[in-house]
Design an enzyme around this catalytic site. Structure first.
Site, PDB file in Angstrom:
ATOM      1  CG  HIS A  82      -1.767   1.241   1.297  1.00 49.95           C
ATOM      2  ND1 HIS A  82      -2.974   1.309   0.646  1.00 49.95           N
ATOM      3  CD2 HIS A  82      -1.592   2.452   1.882  1.00 49.95           C
ATOM      4  CE1 HIS A  82      -3.509   2.508   0.828  1.00 49.95           C
ATOM      5  NE2 HIS A  82      -2.696   3.219   1.575  1.00 49.95           N
ATOM      6  NE  ARG A 168     -10.138  10.500   8.604  1.00 50.51           N
ATOM      7  CZ  ARG A 168      -9.279   9.723   7.940  1.00 50.51           C
ATOM      8  NH1 ARG A 168      -9.656   8.517   7.539  1.00 50.51           N
ATOM      9  NH2 ARG A 168      -8.065  10.133   7.689  1.00 50.51           N
TER      10      ARG A 168
HETATM   11  N1  URA Z   1      -5.723   6.766   2.470  1.00 51.46           N
HETATM   12  C1  URA Z   1      -6.711   6.062   3.074  1.00 51.46           C
HETATM   13  O1  URA Z   1      -7.096   5.012   2.623  1.00 51.46           O
HETATM   14  N2  URA Z   1      -7.235   6.577   4.197  1.00 51.46           N
HETATM   15  C2  URA Z   1      -6.838   7.734   4.739  1.00 51.46           C
HETATM   16  O2  URA Z   1      -7.355   8.122   5.745  1.00 51.46           O
HETATM   17  C3  URA Z   1      -5.826   8.460   4.091  1.00 51.46           C
HETATM   18  C4  URA Z   1      -5.274   7.949   2.967  1.00 51.46           C
END
Ligand code: URA
Length: 427
Positions: A82, A168
């Site tokens: 990731h 968020r």
């Molecule tokens: N990438 C994500 O998957 N979540 C986050 O909160 C920030 C970046």
């Protein structure tokens, strides 16, 4: 428990108990806790932070909001990579097939562009027919038959993240280390992995602007991985200029394919192999990162990685032989001579958005044909009027994109040191 009481405890800087975190996340996902209370808790977490134990419990509860992929006990290691996101980062397109060539299975859940950074799913959708909205059953079967798949998170995997991320995004609580950790790790843990490697980027084109901030995020991600029983490592990597030369969607797919044949840019190849090598070490399939790198390199050179990529594209409905549509070419030139000392990579990402290759709001469509190729790297000597970028754009946005790109390249009299791409590994 009263949600207001939990919000107040976090507001006042106390460590929440596992039960409090579990009740809050369950209540939010189930609908008994409204968005405004979750928003208040998210802001309290943003301001007060969380301990590693709290962050782990948050992640555990976000994971538990959905299903976890389960795999047969067949000795095959399921692994993933990731990245926290950058400009020109097309590593997933290369690394997933490459790992599949080494006997791993890679059930990769990817995202779309966030802010100025591009997203793997948007890039893959430049391929005619390519589908990223696979069901869990399709994801599993392609993983088992081909060895790798790249899909979006379906509603069944970590649904708490989808709901919380949207909240968020509009409450200024995205850049919080515990919340980012919960978001990323809940999705990765839902893949049912045996090992995970993280590419945590810092610099002008990254979410985290400084090495210190990126180090803190990397440590949090690795800690939660370990506490959840998933062998996890992170590389801290420099995102002060685009990775590789191509930035956009279709053009990044073209560069990924070049790299899969062993003819890609040096920085992109180096980082792809380093992340893969790190993962092979974590999974116990290589004695050192360097040994892993050599094993992976062989599959670029012998054509296996490209064949595996084509197999993955076909299995997801795409035509791997299709030529991708790319917009009209022009060049952006240097307005003075000197040395290239810095690049505002975030501004380069903004240029992509200006041309329609990225989004301002989540519902914006993506133009896969626009993008650019960088022709200079930090440290290079530059002559006035030398081409810095080959632009692929449409008439209506060419002038504005050209202006943004020209401003993003900082040329000075004194030379700058070329960038060290890979800084540190955390395990
Ligand atoms: N990438 C994500 O998957 N979540 C986050 O909160 C920030 C970046």
């Amino acid at each position: 428990v009263n949600p207001t009481f939990i919000i107040a405890r976090k507001r006042d800087g106390h460590e929440l108990a596992d039960r409090e975190i579990a009740d809050f996340v369950e209540g939010y996902v189930g609908g008994s806790i409204p968005d405004y209370q979750m928003s208040a808790l998210a802001m309290a977490i943003f301001l007060q932070g969380m301990t590693a134990a709290e962050t782990t419990e948050l992640t555990r509860q976000m994971l538990a909001s959905g299903i976890t992929l389960n795999w047969p006990h067949d000795g095959i290691a399921r692994v993933d990579k990731h990245s926290t996101g950058g400009i020109g980062d097309k590593i997933s397109l290369i690394l997933a097939p490459l790992l599949a060539c080494c006997g791993f299975q890679v059930p990769m859940i990817s995202g779309r562009g966030l802010g100025a950074t591009g997203g793997t799913l948007d890039k893959l959708e430049a391929i005619p027919g390519f589908r990223t909205d696979l069901t869990v059953a399709q994801m599993k079967s392609i993983t088992e038959q081909v060895g790798c798949v790249i899909s979006s998170a379906s509603a069944e995997l970590a649904p708490a993240d989808k709901k919380l991320y949207a909240l968020r995004d509009v409450t200024a609580t995205v850049p919080s280390i515990p919340l980012i950790t919960g978001s990323i790790m809940s999705k990765k843990l839902a893949e049912g992995l045996d090992a995970l490697v993280l590419d945590v980027k810092f610099g002008t084109g990254a979410f985290m602007k400084t090495l210190d901030q990126a180090g803190e995020l990397a440590q949090s991600l690795v800690d939660v991985g370990k506490r959840m029983g998933l062998p996890t490592a992170a590389l801290l990597t420099d995102m002060n200029q685009p990775l590789g030369r191509m930035v956009g969607n279709g053009v990044e797919v073209i560069e990924a394919v070049e790299t899969l044949t062993g003819n890609g840019p040096e920085d992109l190849t180096e980082l792809t192999l380093a992340l893969g090598g790190e993962l092979m070490t974590l999974a116990g399939k290589a004695d050192s990162r360097q040994a892993g790198v050599l094993a992976l390199q062989a599959h670029l050179d012998n054509g296996n990685a490209l064949a595996k990529y084509q197999q993955m594209v076909s299995s997801q409905g795409g035509d791997p032989e299709a030529s991708l549509s790319i917009a009209k070419q022009s060049v952006v030139t240097a307005n003075r001579s000197g040395y290239l000392v810095g690049v505002n990579a975030e501004q380069l990402g903004q240029a992509i958005i200006t041309m329609g290759g990225g989004r301002r709001v989540m519902s914006d469509p993506i133009d896969h044909a626009v993008g650019f190729e960088t022709l200079a790297r930090i440290g290079d000597e530059i002559e006035a009027n030398q081409p810095l970028v080959r632009l692929f754009s449409h008439d209506h946005s060419r002038d504005e994109a050209t202006k943004i790109i020209q401003q993003a390249f900082q040329i000075d009299d004194e030379p700058a040191r070329p960038i060290d791409l890979i800084h540190e590994a955390l395990r």
